[in-house]
Motif scaffolding. Structure first.
Motif, PDB file in Angstrom:
ATOM      1  N   GLU A  95       0.829  -1.206   0.000  1.00  0.00           N
ATOM      2  CA  GLU A  95       0.000   0.000   0.000  1.00  0.00           C
ATOM      3  C   GLU A  95       0.865   1.258   0.000  1.00  0.00           C
ATOM      4  O   GLU A  95       0.579   2.216  -0.720  1.00  0.00           O
ATOM      5  CB  GLU A  95      -0.935  -0.010   1.212  1.00  0.00           C
ATOM      6  N   ARG A  96       1.915   1.246   0.787  1.00  0.00           N
ATOM      7  CA  ARG A  96       2.813   2.404   0.817  1.00  0.00           C
ATOM      8  C   ARG A  96       3.448   2.618  -0.550  1.00  0.00           C
ATOM      9  O   ARG A  96       3.568   3.753  -1.032  1.00  0.00           O
ATOM     10  CB  ARG A  96       3.890   2.222   1.890  1.00  0.00           C
ATOM     11  N   HIS A  97       3.845   1.527  -1.182  1.00  0.00           N
ATOM     12  CA  HIS A  97       4.461   1.632  -2.512  1.00  0.00           C
ATOM     13  C   HIS A  97       3.460   2.185  -3.524  1.00  0.00           C
ATOM     14  O   HIS A  97       3.819   3.039  -4.352  1.00  0.00           O
ATOM     15  CB  HIS A  97       4.960   0.260  -2.963  1.00  0.00           C
ATOM     16  N   ALA A  98       2.219   1.712  -3.442  1.00  0.00           N
ATOM     17  CA  ALA A  98       1.191   2.176  -4.379  1.00  0.00           C
ATOM     18  C   ALA A  98       0.923   3.668  -4.203  1.00  0.00           C
ATOM     19  O   ALA A  98       0.778   4.411  -5.184  1.00  0.00           O
ATOM     20  CB  ALA A  98      -0.095   1.376  -4.179  1.00  0.00           C
ATOM     21  N   ILE A  99       0.874   4.119  -2.947  1.00  0.00           N
ATOM     22  CA  ILE A  99       0.637   5.544  -2.667  1.00  0.00           C
ATOM     23  C   ILE A  99       1.785   6.389  -3.202  1.00  0.00           C
ATOM     24  O   ILE A  99       1.583   7.380  -3.902  1.00  0.00           O
ATOM     25  CB  ILE A  99       0.451   5.769  -1.155  1.00  0.00           C
ATOM     26  N   GLU A 100       3.003   6.001  -2.872  1.00  0.00           N
ATOM     27  CA  GLU A 100       4.168   6.779  -3.299  1.00  0.00           C
ATOM     28  C   GLU A 100       4.321   6.776  -4.813  1.00  0.00           C
ATOM     29  O   GLU A 100       4.713   7.781  -5.414  1.00  0.00           O
ATOM     30  CB  GLU A 100       5.418   6.225  -2.620  1.00  0.00           C
ATOM     31  N   GLN A 101       3.995   5.646  -5.438  1.00  0.00           N
ATOM     32  CA  GLN A 101       4.133   5.555  -6.895  1.00  0.00           C
ATOM     33  C   GLN A 101       3.134   6.477  -7.592  1.00  0.00           C
ATOM     34  O   GLN A 101       3.492   7.212  -8.518  1.00  0.00           O
ATOM     35  CB  GLN A 101       3.932   4.108  -7.350  1.00  0.00           C
ATOM     36  N   ARG A 102       1.870   6.467  -7.146  1.00  0.00           N
ATOM     37  CA  ARG A 102       0.853   7.288  -7.796  1.00  0.00           C
ATOM     38  C   ARG A 102       1.101   8.773  -7.573  1.00  0.00           C
ATOM     39  O   ARG A 102       0.893   9.596  -8.460  1.00  0.00           O
ATOM     40  CB  ARG A 102      -0.544   6.899  -7.304  1.00  0.00           C
ATOM     41  N   THR A 116      -4.498  12.356  -5.510  1.00  0.00           N
ATOM     42  CA  THR A 116      -4.605  12.123  -4.074  1.00  0.00           C
ATOM     43  C   THR A 116      -6.045  11.882  -3.662  1.00  0.00           C
ATOM     44  O   THR A 116      -6.345  10.958  -2.891  1.00  0.00           O
ATOM     45  CB  THR A 116      -4.041  13.334  -3.307  1.00  0.00           C
ATOM     46  N   SER A 117      -6.959  12.712  -4.160  1.00  0.00           N
ATOM     47  CA  SER A 117      -8.362  12.553  -3.811  1.00  0.00           C
ATOM     48  C   SER A 117      -8.899  11.208  -4.291  1.00  0.00           C
ATOM     49  O   SER A 117      -9.586  10.494  -3.551  1.00  0.00           O
ATOM     50  CB  SER A 117      -9.179  13.703  -4.420  1.00  0.00           C
ATOM     51  N   ALA A 118      -8.569  10.838  -5.541  1.00  0.00           N
ATOM     52  CA  ALA A 118      -9.015   9.552  -6.083  1.00  0.00           C
ATOM     53  C   ALA A 118      -8.379   8.387  -5.327  1.00  0.00           C
ATOM     54  O   ALA A 118      -9.028   7.368  -5.052  1.00  0.00           O
ATOM     55  CB  ALA A 118      -8.678   9.470  -7.568  1.00  0.00           C
ATOM     56  N   LEU A 119      -7.108   8.543  -4.956  1.00  0.00           N
ATOM     57  CA  LEU A 119      -6.387   7.499  -4.235  1.00  0.00           C
ATOM     58  C   LEU A 119      -7.013   7.241  -2.871  1.00  0.00           C
ATOM     59  O   LEU A 119      -7.242   6.085  -2.481  1.00  0.00           O
ATOM     60  CB  LEU A 119      -4.922   7.923  -4.075  1.00  0.00           C
ATOM     61  N   LEU A 120      -7.320   8.298  -2.144  1.00  0.00           N
ATOM     62  CA  LEU A 120      -7.945   8.144  -0.831  1.00  0.00           C
ATOM     63  C   LEU A 120      -9.297   7.453  -0.941  1.00  0.00           C
ATOM     64  O   LEU A 120      -9.667   6.635  -0.096  1.00  0.00           O
ATOM     65  CB  LEU A 120      -8.116   9.518  -0.171  1.00  0.00           C
ATOM     66  N   PHE A 337      -0.260   8.741   6.185  1.00  0.00           N
ATOM     67  CA  PHE A 337       0.844   8.413   5.279  1.00  0.00           C
ATOM     68  C   PHE A 337       0.674   9.134   3.944  1.00  0.00           C
ATOM     69  O   PHE A 337       1.656   9.612   3.356  1.00  0.00           O
ATOM     70  CB  PHE A 337       0.905   6.900   5.053  1.00  0.00           C
ATOM     71  N   THR A 338      -0.556   9.227   3.457  1.00  0.00           N
ATOM     72  CA  THR A 338      -0.807   9.923   2.199  1.00  0.00           C
ATOM     73  C   THR A 338      -0.460  11.397   2.328  1.00  0.00           C
ATOM     74  O   THR A 338       0.098  12.000   1.397  1.00  0.00           O
ATOM     75  CB  THR A 338      -2.279   9.763   1.778  1.00  0.00           C
TER      76      THR A 338
END
Length: 347
Positions: A95-102, A116-120, A337-338
């Motif tokens: 999950e951390r990798h996916a957040i940082e990558q996007r 960020t909004s879509a990711l959350l 984290f985001t």
């Protein structure tokens, strides 16, 4: 009766309370005594469990939506659980990798904020929301033109080519010469500065009696700056994504609540004011149900965290809005984290 604090609860009551809350957050449904009696961790009879449930309901921590239904936590019960009992589950490495990558993908910062909004929303299963940094343009010139005996038009021009107009109330006694003098004074001092920077410098100059303006001119300058500053603060830019996530299977049984929540999300000024509480506190804020007036009708919760630029200055707020049965243990650290990941992306 006021709710007890955690130390005042018996270990039996704490165990049953925790299982009810965790069961409700997982399913969205009230938890009955038969379900609890089948949990081997309790080793209690249904009668004993019902007695404790009644006690917790009397203390305002649980409620029963129907006479024959199980129990579900109240807003007060959820607050106690979140503050004193919840064990957060840190985002996994994936999950951390996916957040940082996007958030690390190249492109304009506006694109990162949309992401960020879509990711959350994707990660929480609720609605993701981002309050965009208030980026004031650097200014070039200010002009003032009389419209009537008590109103003037102020035109503010930015280095980026933006032009905005505001109506300034005047006393009526100002001459055309005084309006021109005030405009020239402003233009000379706002050039290359944001409005906030210019306002502070001008106020210091006037307070130190270093300006050549007369009394009427000083008041006109101050009034104009106040109008612009107030307007800038009252025009938040919000990005909301994932409203469709609010229409899940359990929500369809309570469609009125969802309708109210979607209406509340349309009031972006009020949503921004709520998020500003996290901005001003400079820390994570969790608002549960009736704790915030905006979402009290729909019974919704907000998890919000400020995000900072590279210098550590809070520039905006991001978060999640959804039903009170959000998975707080998972969503809270994910929002945090985001926010930190987005801060690394900012210039």
């Amino acid at each position: 009766m006021s709710s007890p604090s955690l130390p005042e609860m018996t270990s039996r009551a704490r165990d049953i309370f925790r299982l009810v809350v965790e069961g409700y957050l997982a399913s969205g449904q009230p938890v009955g005594s038969k379900t609890l009696a089948g949990d081997t961790r309790l080793n209690l009879s249904p009668a004993s469990i019902r007695s404790v449930l009644a006690e917790l309901e009397g203390q305002g921590l649980l409620s029963a939506p129907h006479t024959s239904a199980g129990r579900m936590p109240t807003d007060s019960g959820l607050r106690m659980f979140v503050d004193a009992m919840m064990q957060v589950a840190e985002p996994t490495r994936e999950e951390r990798h996916a957040i940082e990558q996007r958030l690390g993908e190249p492109g304009p910062i506006e694109q990162a904020l949309e992401e960020t909004s879509a990711l959350l929303s994707d990660l929480s299963g609720a609605a993701g929301i981002v309050m965009v940094p208030r980026r004031e343009p650097r200014l070039v010139q200010v002009s003032l033109t009389r419209l009537s005996s008590d109103r003037a038009l102020a035109v503010l021009m930015g280095e980026d080519g933006s032009i905005e107009n505001r109506i300034v109330t005047i006393d009526g006694g100002e001459t055309a010469s005084q309006l021109e003098q005030a405009a020239n004074f402003l233009s000379a001092r706002v050039a290359g500065r944001t409005l906030g920077e210019a306002a502070r410098a001008i106020e210091d100059e006037i307070a130190a009696e270093k300006s050549a303006l007369d009394t009427a001119g000083k008041e006109l300058v101050r009034r104009g700056l106040a109008i612009w500053s107030e307007d800038s603060a009252q025009r938040p830019v919000l990005i909301v994504r994932g409203q469709a996530n609010l229409l899940d299977d359990t929500a369809l049984g309570d469609i009125e609540r969802v309708r109210l929540l979607l209406e509340e999300l349309e009031n972006k000024q009020a949503v921004a004011h709520l998020l500003d509480l996290a901005r001003e506190a400079e820390a994570m804020r969790i608002f549960i149900g009736s704790e915030n007036r905006l979402f009290s009708l729909s019974g919704s919760s907000v998890i919000a965290a400020p995000y900072r630029d590279r210098e550590g200055t809070v520039v905006g707020v991001l978060g999640v809005i959804g039903p009170t049965r959000l998975n707080y243990a998972r969503v809270v650290p994910m929002v945090d984290f985001t926010a930190r990941s987005l801060g690394k992306r900012l210039p």
